[in-house]
Design an enzyme around this catalytic site. Structure first.
Site, PDB file in Angstrom:
ATOM      1  N   HIS A  78      -9.441   6.943  -0.689  1.00 58.10           N
ATOM      2  CA  HIS A  78      -8.768   5.635  -0.764  1.00 58.10           C
ATOM      3  C   HIS A  78      -7.471   5.611   0.043  1.00 58.10           C
ATOM      4  CE1 HIS A  78     -11.276   3.700  -3.923  1.00 58.10           C
ATOM      5  NE2 HIS A  78     -11.661   4.959  -4.050  1.00 58.10           N
ATOM      6  N   ASP A 121      -0.524   2.998   4.181  1.00 61.95           N
ATOM      7  CA  ASP A 121      -1.366   2.612   3.054  1.00 61.95           C
ATOM      8  C   ASP A 121      -2.816   2.718   3.493  1.00 61.95           C
ATOM      9  OD1 ASP A 121      -1.811   1.663   0.465  1.00 61.95           O
ATOM     10  OD2 ASP A 121      -0.297   0.088   0.669  1.00 61.95           O
TER      11      ASP A 121
END
Ligand code: ADQ
Length: 461
Positions: free
Chosen positions: A155, A362
């Protein structure tokens, strides 16, 4: 059809219908068809964990969890996963604290996961493990004799070889990942970086998306994660009636709302964002009294030193901005560390004139996609988005900024606040189409199809 077994560090066991909590839980919700199993840590610490997982059923889904000792949790989760891997994978070598004993604890907990899961695993199951807590898990499950389809999704971002090499056990970690049949990354850049690491650090052969090492092949591909866009958009529309959303809307008294929503994490670029907001008010005094910035950032991982320091810094910056610019009837920055119900968040995004998403790094950033999905078509807000969020690869019609440059963020906020309606609508149409195209469901199906479709399955090299 084979049973799907999802493995992640934490298992959010649903109490009622409130399972849609964090990013992972939301994304995996669609996969939890009756018959599926979700395995991982219960969130409980005990002095003598049972070797067998505790099993509960909810809405036809089996939740199998294990407890951990406080010491195992400290070395595995606080020490290695969040004290070493998280900073490394977010390009923050200076914050990486590697200790051999933490790595030993990380391996031990992964071994416990593999041991415990293998007690309830069936030979025809399909296993999908998630995130940086479980890099060696696949190899360990194989050692228990599991030969079925075994996939992994990261992720968070991945780093190029020159950076990964700083991790003393980098070679072991890359080799461990190659025990999976399929590895998914949020962007093609991260997938390519992983293939480069396997090639340069282990001498693996790369053939398109395939990595060949020690007689087996692993497919390494980009599969960006999405949100349940139609559901979130409906929730945002319904939330116009949410009491808190109404109170916030009323308190704006016609001023524009800029909104940021992040876990309190140093990767999210919060100090730079606060500084940028101060610069906006300084350089564009016309926005003073006409804007409120609402930053919602629930505290996280407070066992790790850097997170406590970040909190103190944000408290200080909030005080500085409000001290400098506040007037008796106007507070420029509202800052809350409370989690908010999803419906409330959706409603707040909807009344946001600016969504400010400026992480330093991110993997994806679901808040950017949620903000887009929540916007009203007739009068949409503008998204300011960091070029270093995975979402920036897709959401190119946002105002893309370098988050290391507070003046650039301030400029983009100014552009967003003054953007004509026609341009806002045009950008929103394009952004919305993308957020509705790659949904959580599409992400999940694409991964499972790649893992279980015979033509895509790895074969002996
Ligand atoms: P996170 O780092 O947690 O996820 P993000 O993708 O933004 O980051 O997801 C956070 C989720 O939590 C969002 O759904 C958001 O709405 C929710 N949330 C944030 N603040 C909240 C609050 N105050 N109250 C309630 N909910 C809140 C990791 C990676 C990301 C990647 C996701 C999914 O770091 O890059 O996008 O996994 O893969």
């Amino acid at each position: 059809m084979a049973r799907l077994v999802i493995v992640s560090n934490r298992v959010p066991i649903p109490k009622a219908r409130s399972m849609a909590a964090g990013g992972l839980a939301v994304a995996l919700h669609d996969l939890l068809v009756p018959g599926a199993m979700w395995f991982g840590w219960s969130g409980r610490l005990t002095s003598e964990p049972a070797p067998q997982p505790a099993v509960v059923e909810a809405r036809g889904v089996t939740f199998a969890t294990i407890d951990l000792t406080a010491e195992a949790h400290r070395s595995f989760y606080v020490g290695f996963a969040n004290g070493a891997l998280w900073p490394l994978l977010h390009f923050r070598l200076g914050l990486m604290h590697f200790r051999r004993e933490d790595y030993a604890g990380y391996l031990a907990v992964n071994a416990t996961f593999a041991d415990s899961l293998s007690q309830v695993l069936q030979s025809d199951d399909t296993v999908w493990a998630h995130d940086y807590h479980l890099l060696p898990f696949g190899r360990m499950l194989r050692q228990h004799g599991f030969n079925g389809p075994l996939g992994f999704f990261l992720h968070v971002p991945f780093v190029p070889p020159s950076m990964l090499e700083a991790m003393p056990v980098a070679r072991e970690l890359v080799a461990d990942l190659c025990a999976y049949d399929l590895i998914g990354f949020q962007t093609e850049e991260h997938a390519r970086d992983f293939r480069d690491c396997a090639n340069r650090m282990l001498g693996a052969t790369i053939d398109g998306e395939w990595v060949r090492l020690n007689g087996r092949r692993t497919r390494v591909f980009a599969n960006p994660i999405g949100i349940n866009a139609p559901g979130f958009a409906e929730e945002a529309e319904r939330s116009a009636n949410d009491r808190l959303v109404q109170r916030v809307a009323g308190s704006l008294a016609g001023r524009a709302l800029a909104i940021g929503v992040d876990r309190m994490d140093y990767s999210k670029g919060l100090p730079n964002r606060f500084e940028a907001y101060g610069r906006l008010l300084e350089r564009h005094p016309e926005h003073r009294r006409h804007i409120h910035f609402l930053q919602i950032c629930p505290r996280s991982r407070e066992e790790v030193d850097e997170y406590r320091k970040l909190r103190a810094e944000l408290d200080r910056l909030t005080g500085r901005i409000n001290g400098r610019f506040s007037e008796f009837d106007w507070t420029p920055l509202r800052y809350s560390t409370r989690p908010a119900p999803r419906a409330t968040l959706a409603g707040l995004y909807r009344i946001g004139r600016l969504g400010v998403v400026t992480p330093l790094r991110d993997g994806m950033n679901l808040v950017a996609k949620e903000f887009v999905a929540a916007q009203p078509d007739e009068d949409p807000g503008v998204l300011v988005l960091s070029q270093f969020a995975g979402a920036a690869y897709e959401l190119t019609e946002a105002l893309i900024v370098n988050p290391f440059d507070p003046d650039a963020i301030a400029d983009a906020m100014h552009v967003g606040l003054t953007m004509p309606l026609a341009e806002r609508r045009e950008r929103q149409v394009a952004l919305k189409a993308k957020v509705f195209r790659i949904t959580a469901e599409v992400f999940c199906r694409r991964f499972i199809d790649a893992l279980t479709t015979p033509t895509l399955m790895p074969v002996a090299a």
